[in-house]
Scaffold this active site. Structure first.
Site, PDB file in Angstrom:
ATOM      1  N   GLY A  84      37.344  42.439  36.258  1.00  0.00           N
ATOM      2  CA  GLY A  84      37.518  41.950  37.900  1.00  0.00           C
ATOM      3  C   GLY A  84      36.633  43.694  37.727  1.00  0.00           C
ATOM      4  CG  ASP A 113      45.438  35.106  34.366  1.00  0.00           C
ATOM      5  OD1 ASP A 113      45.345  35.589  33.042  1.00  0.00           O
ATOM      6  OD2 ASP A 113      45.799  34.586  35.603  1.00  0.00           O
ATOM      7  CE  LYS A 130      49.973  41.912  37.372  1.00  0.00           C
ATOM      8  NZ  LYS A 130      49.569  41.920  39.155  1.00  0.00           N
ATOM      9  N   GLY A 138      40.756  43.878  33.441  1.00  0.00           N
ATOM     10  CA  GLY A 138      39.056  44.910  33.541  1.00  0.00           C
ATOM     11  C   GLY A 138      40.520  46.250  33.356  1.00  0.00           C
ATOM     12  CE  LYS A 163      44.021  37.687  32.173  1.00  0.00           C
ATOM     13  NZ  LYS A 163      44.089  38.667  32.883  1.00  0.00           N
TER      14      LYS A 163
END
Length: 256
Positions: free
Chosen positions: A42, A159, A214, A10, A7
């Site tokens: 984003g 996510d 995170k 942006g 993953k």
């Protein structure tokens, strides 16, 4: 080997040099295992919002997605971000296929609370399309735009989308950001953490701000898929090559 679900956000897509370096590494990893890429976008969405004089509102860290904004968010994520990443993958010799969560019945999307607008939650459904693509050495590049059973388009947290891809394919999940992993009080990289250790570091103020988000996302994902999740940096893509030898990269988050 298990598929590798990677993953990226942006900010990564907007850095052509970093994107090339990571995609070159993924091309090497793909020689030994299937790879799937999930992306957010984003910063690209923010650029569009500013250009269109549209206001960004977030609740609980989620972007409120109004009916007015949805066409632009779909265009930014499933269009610009996705195709830019697909084009970058082509330049690295990969054979990408640009997808969204809407495709192939891979997931089931459900609208969240109305206060968020067209924002949804997601759960795994049918892996047939993804398994077919991976078996033929394609690189699926998946944007986090989904749709509910009525056909309403929904903005999904990237996510969460990546976590569901890992559940669907019983794969290994890596969440890449602009940090090498979780650092201790002496700024040294921690190779692994469990839930109790994470809480201790948060309480001590060692893990804070954006890293808290995170780590909690990785811990939640690890619990959802039942295997460790790795936090690593797209700025150090060569570290991911250690995965080919079953070695660790970044910080591995264990579910308990």
């Amino acid at each position: 080997m298990k598929p590798l679900i990677v993953k990226v956000g942006g900010a990564f897509i907007g850095d052509a040099q970093a994107a090339k370096a990571l995609l070159d590494v993924l091309a090497q990893l793909q020689k030994s295992r299937p790879v799937l890429l999930v992306h957010g976008g984003g910063p690209i969405v923010e650029e569009w919002m500013v250009a269109l004089n549209l206001k960004t509102v977030k609740i609980d860290g989620l972007r409120v997605t109004s009916a007015e904004q949805m066409p632009y968010i779909v265009g930014a994520l499933a269009g610009t971000a996705n195709k830019q990443l697909v084009a970058q993958a082509i330049a690295s010799g990969l054979n990408p296929v640009g997808l969204a969560l809407t495709d192939g019945g891979m997931v089931k999307c459900t609208p969240m609370d109305a206060k968020y607008g067209a924002v949804g939650s997601v759960e795994p459904a049918d892996a047939t399309l993804l398994k077919l693509l991976l078996s033929q050495d394609y690189l699926p590049v998946v944007s986090s735009i989904g749709a509910d059973p009525s056909g309403q388009l929904l903005n999904i947290n990237a996510d969460q989308a990546a976590t569901v891809m890992a559940q669907l394919l019983h794969g290994e999940l890596i969440l890449l950001s602009d940090v090498a992993g979780v650092l201790d009080a002496d700024k040294q990289l921690l190779s692994e953490l469990n839930a109790a250790q994470i809480q201790q570091l948060i309480d001590a103020g060692v893990i804070r701000d954006g890293m808290t988000v995170k780590v909690e996302a990785a811990l939640s994902a690890a619990r959802d898929i039942g295997v460790p999740v790795t936090i690593a940096s797209w700025k150090q893509p060569e570290s991911l090559l250690r995965l080919a030898g079953n070695q660790s990269a970044g910080t591995r988050i264990y579910p308990d």
